[in-house]
Scaffold this motif. Structure first.
Motif, PDB file in Angstrom:
ATOM      1  N   VAL A  61       0.886  -1.161   0.000  1.00  0.00           N
ATOM      2  CA  VAL A  61       0.000   0.000   0.000  1.00  0.00           C
ATOM      3  C   VAL A  61       0.923   1.210   0.000  1.00  0.00           C
ATOM      4  O   VAL A  61       1.591   1.491   0.985  1.00  0.00           O
ATOM      5  CB  VAL A  61      -0.931   0.018   1.229  1.00  0.00           C
ATOM      6  N   VAL A  62       0.989   1.858  -1.161  1.00  0.00           N
ATOM      7  CA  VAL A  62       1.977   2.929  -1.353  1.00  0.00           C
ATOM      8  C   VAL A  62       1.308   4.284  -1.185  1.00  0.00           C
ATOM      9  O   VAL A  62       0.336   4.585  -1.872  1.00  0.00           O
ATOM     10  CB  VAL A  62       2.592   2.838  -2.767  1.00  0.00           C
ATOM     11  N   GLY A  63       1.815   5.081  -0.287  1.00  0.00           N
ATOM     12  CA  GLY A  63       1.284   6.432  -0.116  1.00  0.00           C
ATOM     13  C   GLY A  63       2.102   7.419  -0.937  1.00  0.00           C
ATOM     14  O   GLY A  63       3.321   7.359  -0.939  1.00  0.00           O
ATOM     15  N   LEU A  64       1.404   8.280  -1.680  1.00  0.00           N
ATOM     16  CA  LEU A  64       2.112   9.314  -2.442  1.00  0.00           C
ATOM     17  C   LEU A  64       1.888  10.646  -1.744  1.00  0.00           C
ATOM     18  O   LEU A  64       0.745  11.052  -1.537  1.00  0.00           O
ATOM     19  CB  LEU A  64       1.578   9.402  -3.867  1.00  0.00           C
ATOM     20  N   VAL A  65       2.975  11.321  -1.393  1.00  0.00           N
ATOM     21  CA  VAL A  65       2.828  12.648  -0.803  1.00  0.00           C
ATOM     22  C   VAL A  65       3.609  13.657  -1.634  1.00  0.00           C
ATOM     23  O   VAL A  65       4.457  13.289  -2.438  1.00  0.00           O
ATOM     24  CB  VAL A  65       3.307  12.694   0.666  1.00  0.00           C
ATOM     25  N   GLY A  66       3.327  14.904  -1.401  1.00  0.00           N
ATOM     26  CA  GLY A  66       3.991  15.965  -2.152  1.00  0.00           C
ATOM     27  C   GLY A  66       3.023  17.115  -2.293  1.00  0.00           C
ATOM     28  O   GLY A  66       1.824  16.967  -2.083  1.00  0.00           O
ATOM     29  N   ARG A  67       3.575  18.269  -2.662  1.00  0.00           N
ATOM     30  CA  ARG A  67       2.717  19.450  -2.744  1.00  0.00           C
ATOM     31  C   ARG A  67       1.829  19.383  -3.967  1.00  0.00           C
ATOM     32  O   ARG A  67       2.033  18.540  -4.842  1.00  0.00           O
ATOM     33  CB  ARG A  67       3.611  20.693  -2.785  1.00  0.00           C
ATOM     34  N   ASN A  68       0.869  20.279  -4.049  1.00  0.00           N
ATOM     35  CA  ASN A  68       0.028  20.343  -5.240  1.00  0.00           C
ATOM     36  C   ASN A  68       0.896  20.598  -6.451  1.00  0.00           C
ATOM     37  O   ASN A  68       1.800  21.423  -6.402  1.00  0.00           O
ATOM     38  CB  ASN A  68      -1.004  21.471  -5.126  1.00  0.00           C
ATOM     39  N   VAL A 208      -3.128   8.659  -2.827  1.00  0.00           N
ATOM     40  CA  VAL A 208      -2.745  10.058  -2.691  1.00  0.00           C
ATOM     41  C   VAL A 208      -3.620  10.642  -1.593  1.00  0.00           C
ATOM     42  O   VAL A 208      -4.846  10.612  -1.713  1.00  0.00           O
ATOM     43  CB  VAL A 208      -2.969  10.837  -4.005  1.00  0.00           C
ATOM     44  N   ALA A 209      -3.031  11.103  -0.527  1.00  0.00           N
ATOM     45  CA  ALA A 209      -3.833  11.660   0.549  1.00  0.00           C
ATOM     46  C   ALA A 209      -3.149  12.896   1.096  1.00  0.00           C
ATOM     47  O   ALA A 209      -1.922  12.986   1.100  1.00  0.00           O
ATOM     48  CB  ALA A 209      -4.007  10.627   1.662  1.00  0.00           C
ATOM     49  N   HIS A 210      -3.961  13.851   1.493  1.00  0.00           N
ATOM     50  CA  HIS A 210      -3.351  15.038   2.070  1.00  0.00           C
ATOM     51  C   HIS A 210      -3.234  14.911   3.573  1.00  0.00           C
ATOM     52  O   HIS A 210      -2.344  15.463   4.188  1.00  0.00           O
ATOM     53  CB  HIS A 210      -4.125  16.278   1.628  1.00  0.00           C
ATOM     54  N   GLY A 211      -4.125  14.123   4.157  1.00  0.00           N
ATOM     55  CA  GLY A 211      -4.017  13.863   5.578  1.00  0.00           C
ATOM     56  C   GLY A 211      -2.980  12.766   5.796  1.00  0.00           C
ATOM     57  O   GLY A 211      -3.118  11.652   5.307  1.00  0.00           O
ATOM     58  N   HIS A 212      -1.901  13.102   6.488  1.00  0.00           N
ATOM     59  CA  HIS A 212      -0.833  12.124   6.644  1.00  0.00           C
ATOM     60  C   HIS A 212      -1.184  11.006   7.605  1.00  0.00           C
ATOM     61  O   HIS A 212      -0.604   9.931   7.564  1.00  0.00           O
ATOM     62  CB  HIS A 212       0.459  12.824   7.062  1.00  0.00           C
ATOM     63  N   ASN A 213      -2.163  11.250   8.473  1.00  0.00           N
ATOM     64  CA  ASN A 213      -2.585  10.205   9.405  1.00  0.00           C
ATOM     65  C   ASN A 213      -3.031   8.973   8.652  1.00  0.00           C
ATOM     66  O   ASN A 213      -2.697   7.849   9.003  1.00  0.00           O
ATOM     67  CB  ASN A 213      -3.745  10.701  10.278  1.00  0.00           C
ATOM     68  N   MET A 214      -3.811   9.237   7.602  1.00  0.00           N
ATOM     69  CA  MET A 214      -4.343   8.154   6.793  1.00  0.00           C
ATOM     70  C   MET A 214      -3.196   7.341   6.186  1.00  0.00           C
ATOM     71  O   MET A 214      -3.210   6.124   6.190  1.00  0.00           O
ATOM     72  CB  MET A 214      -5.191   8.787   5.687  1.00  0.00           C
ATOM     73  N   ILE A 215      -2.199   8.045   5.669  1.00  0.00           N
ATOM     74  CA  ILE A 215      -1.064   7.358   5.039  1.00  0.00           C
ATOM     75  C   ILE A 215      -0.265   6.582   6.081  1.00  0.00           C
ATOM     76  O   ILE A 215       0.080   5.427   5.881  1.00  0.00           O
ATOM     77  CB  ILE A 215      -0.187   8.381   4.289  1.00  0.00           C
ATOM     78  N   ARG A 216      -0.026   7.210   7.222  1.00  0.00           N
ATOM     79  CA  ARG A 216       0.709   6.524   8.286  1.00  0.00           C
ATOM     80  C   ARG A 216      -0.009   5.246   8.695  1.00  0.00           C
ATOM     81  O   ARG A 216       0.603   4.236   8.985  1.00  0.00           O
ATOM     82  CB  ARG A 216       0.817   7.432   9.518  1.00  0.00           C
ATOM     83  N   GLU A 217      -1.325   5.344   8.708  1.00  0.00           N
ATOM     84  CA  GLU A 217      -2.108   4.229   9.208  1.00  0.00           C
ATOM     85  C   GLU A 217      -2.152   3.047   8.243  1.00  0.00           C
ATOM     86  O   GLU A 217      -2.053   1.900   8.656  1.00  0.00           O
ATOM     87  CB  GLU A 217      -3.529   4.724   9.452  1.00  0.00           C
ATOM     88  N   VAL A 218      -2.339   3.339   6.933  1.00  0.00           N
ATOM     89  CA  VAL A 218      -2.585   2.234   6.011  1.00  0.00           C
ATOM     90  C   VAL A 218      -1.417   1.872   5.098  1.00  0.00           C
ATOM     91  O   VAL A 218      -1.400   0.785   4.537  1.00  0.00           O
ATOM     92  CB  VAL A 218      -3.831   2.481   5.122  1.00  0.00           C
TER      93      VAL A 218
END
Lengths: 253, 284
Positions: A61-68, A208-218
């Motif tokens: 489960v890959v989280g993508l983060v980064g600015r707009n 792709v999520a802006h809330g990092h909690n979600m990414i940390r969690e899943v």
């Protein structure tokens, strides 16, 4: 080692942004036609993704983060085959699907008919749709509006129905752009829970999520994208910590 | 991460490129699997088209009737192109409806890819679905016109003959031809919006060349050479002729025209499918 499901090989994505071709005067258009010169600066090329390579495996489960504008959504669309890379290629074990069906729906027809339309658009059969219909209606939670044209809904109700239809189906490779989970707080909570559930059942997920909690969690892995390249990828905690530290720095300066 | 190791993974695990298009046979099979989606898209569009008007879908019936009335007034009464034609009203209504169907289908096809831009960017499916849904939508409306046409034919004294059974054949051929040409136009329309500006001129010229409100047979007796032939065998005239031949006792169409109808349908359908398919990657 588990089986690779998505191989992204040196992907570049260019967008052609047309800046007002044809909006200029007729005389100007004629002049450029006669002179044989293309009107200058009408088409701008945007280099959204600049050489991204990575491999995702079954169970990832890959989280993508980064600015707009860092190229996250473009990358997601190219994995789904909805955006042609201008260079490089993406290889998948099966057709990846982007969670989202809003574009297929029609405001003139009822919610119920939209469930059929959206389900068919996602490639479900009529039988599968009928099987899932009660749970979709239940999740959308819009009461008797389900038999009214979708155009009569509030924007929150539309968002709920869109999400309920999109999330009804299981996918082997699932791509989620979190912007999808809109609506009130209560529904956002429910839709995030649903995304987690889908992620748990899917083979491979890009989120792709802006809330990092979600990414940390899943997410078991994270990728930080910056101006079209991968700035850092690896363990979720590490990548997010680095990204957040960088954002803090930028705020200060 | 080097490209060579990626290539190895791709080979070893049999992954496929997302930008690769399936072979034509598989592409057609995939499209066929989406037949319910095609129907539902077409239905949703019909609902949408009339959802804002008071008379709603009744317009599907009223519009062709009004069209026929106007053409009758201009070409039958004022200009007198009815010379030499028994049962001009049925002759005219058949021509107007059959041509209007072709015209609206082609016009709608030119827009079908740009109009569904958001859908194309959101969901993966064979894009052939879009021109087909457009055609189904137009055929649904055409059927209502055809019922009006049959009523007009009977009301103006056409007897029910065995030839009426040829009507489904004529229509099937017309659908084949028009699907083919729509697929070609759909690909053009996806590439450039200029086509939508040019189409009206082309379609108007074609309308005048297809004998919608005059008899090509009578007209071409003055032009025996290639001009007459190209008018007579142009697909627009051919399909209108076949429909008239099916419903009207006074029209006797040469077998050659029926053969032309079969040839045009097969040729355009095959060329259209292949041409549209080859552009599949460019629609994204």
């Amino acid at each position: 080692m588990s089986k690779p499901t998505v191989v992204i090989d040196d992907v570049h994505i260019h967008y052609r942004v047309v800046l007002g071709a044809g909006i200029g005067s007729a005389a100007g258009a004629l002049r450029s036609l006669v002179s044989g010169k293309k009107p200058s600066q009408v088409v701008k090329k945007v280099h959204a993704v600049r050489g991204v390579s990575m491999v995702a495996y079954e169970g990832d489960v890959v989280g993508l983060v980064g600015r707009n504008g860092s190229g996250k959504s473009s990358l997601l669309r190219s994995i789904a085959g909805l955006q042609k890379p201008s260079q490089g290629d993406v290889y998948t074990s099966s057709q990846a699907s982007l969670l989202g069906v809003g574009a297929a729906l029609n405001k003139s027809i009822t919610g119920n008919r939209n469930i059929t339309l959206g389900g068919l658009a996602m490639g479900m059969t009529r039988d599968e749709i009928e099987e899932l219909r009660p749970s979709i209606i239940d999740f959308a939670d819009i009461g008797e509006f389900i038999d009214m044209p979708m155009g009569t809904y509030s924007s929150g109700m539309q968002a709920r129905l869109r999400f309920a239809i999109a999330a009804a189906r299981q996918h082997e490779i699932l791509l989620v752009d979190e912007a999808l989970s809109t609506g009130d707080t209560e529904f956002r909570r429910r839709s995030q829970a649903k995304i987690r559930e889908l992620a748990a059942d899917a083979g491979t997920v890009f989120l792709v999520a802006h809330g990092h909690n979600m990414i940390r969690e899943v997410c078991n892995r994270a990728v930080w994208m910056d101006k079209g390249i991968i700035r850092l990828q690896g363990d979720t905690q590490e990548v997010l910590d680095a990204y957040e530290a960088d954002m803090e720095d930028k705020k200060k300066s | 991460m080097t490209s060579t190791s990626n290539a190895q993974l791709v080979d070893q695990y049999g992954l496929t490129s997302v930008s690769q298009t399936a072979p034509l046979s598989e592409y057609l099979r995939d499209t066929w699997k989406r037949i319910d989606f095609i129907k539902e898209l077409a239905n949703a569009r019909s609902t949408q088209q009339y959802s804002d008007s008071f008379l709603g879908r009744l317009w599907q019936l009223v519009t062709p009737l009004l069209n026929a009335a106007i053409y009758f007034l201009i070409f039958g009464v004022l200009l007198g192109t009815r010379k030499g034609i028994d049962n001009f009203p049925a002759f005219l209504v058949a021509g107007v409806f059959a041509f209007n169907f072709m015209q609206t289908t082609i016009t709608a096809s030119a827009n079908c890819i740009p109009k569904n831009d958001r859908l194309i960017k959101a969901i993966h499916f064979p894009k052939l679905v879009l021109p087909l849904a457009t055609a189904v939508n137009q055929v649904q409306q055409y059927f209502i016109s055809l019922i009006v046409l049959m009523i007009v034919a009977v009301a103006t004294g056409e007897p029910l003959t065995w030839m009426w059974l040829a009507l489904p054949v004529a229509l099937l051929l017309q659908f084949g031809f028009i699907s083919g040409i729509s697929l070609i136009v759909a690909r053009w329309g996806a590439r450039s919006r200029d086509i939508t500006q040019l189409l009206p001129f082309f379609l108007r010229t074609w309308r005048y060349a297809s004998g919608v409100f005059f008899s090509i047979a009578i007209f071409t007796s003055k032009f025996p050479g290639w001009i007459g032939k190209s008018l007579k065998y142009n697909p627009g005239a051919v399909y209108i002729d076949l429909i008239r031949d099916s419903l009207m006792v006074s029209i006797h169409t040469d077998l050659k025209i029926w053969i032309a109808g079969v040839v045009w349908a097969i040729v355009f359908l095959i060329v259209g499918l292949v041409y549209f398919y080859r552009g599949e990657r460019t629609y994204v």
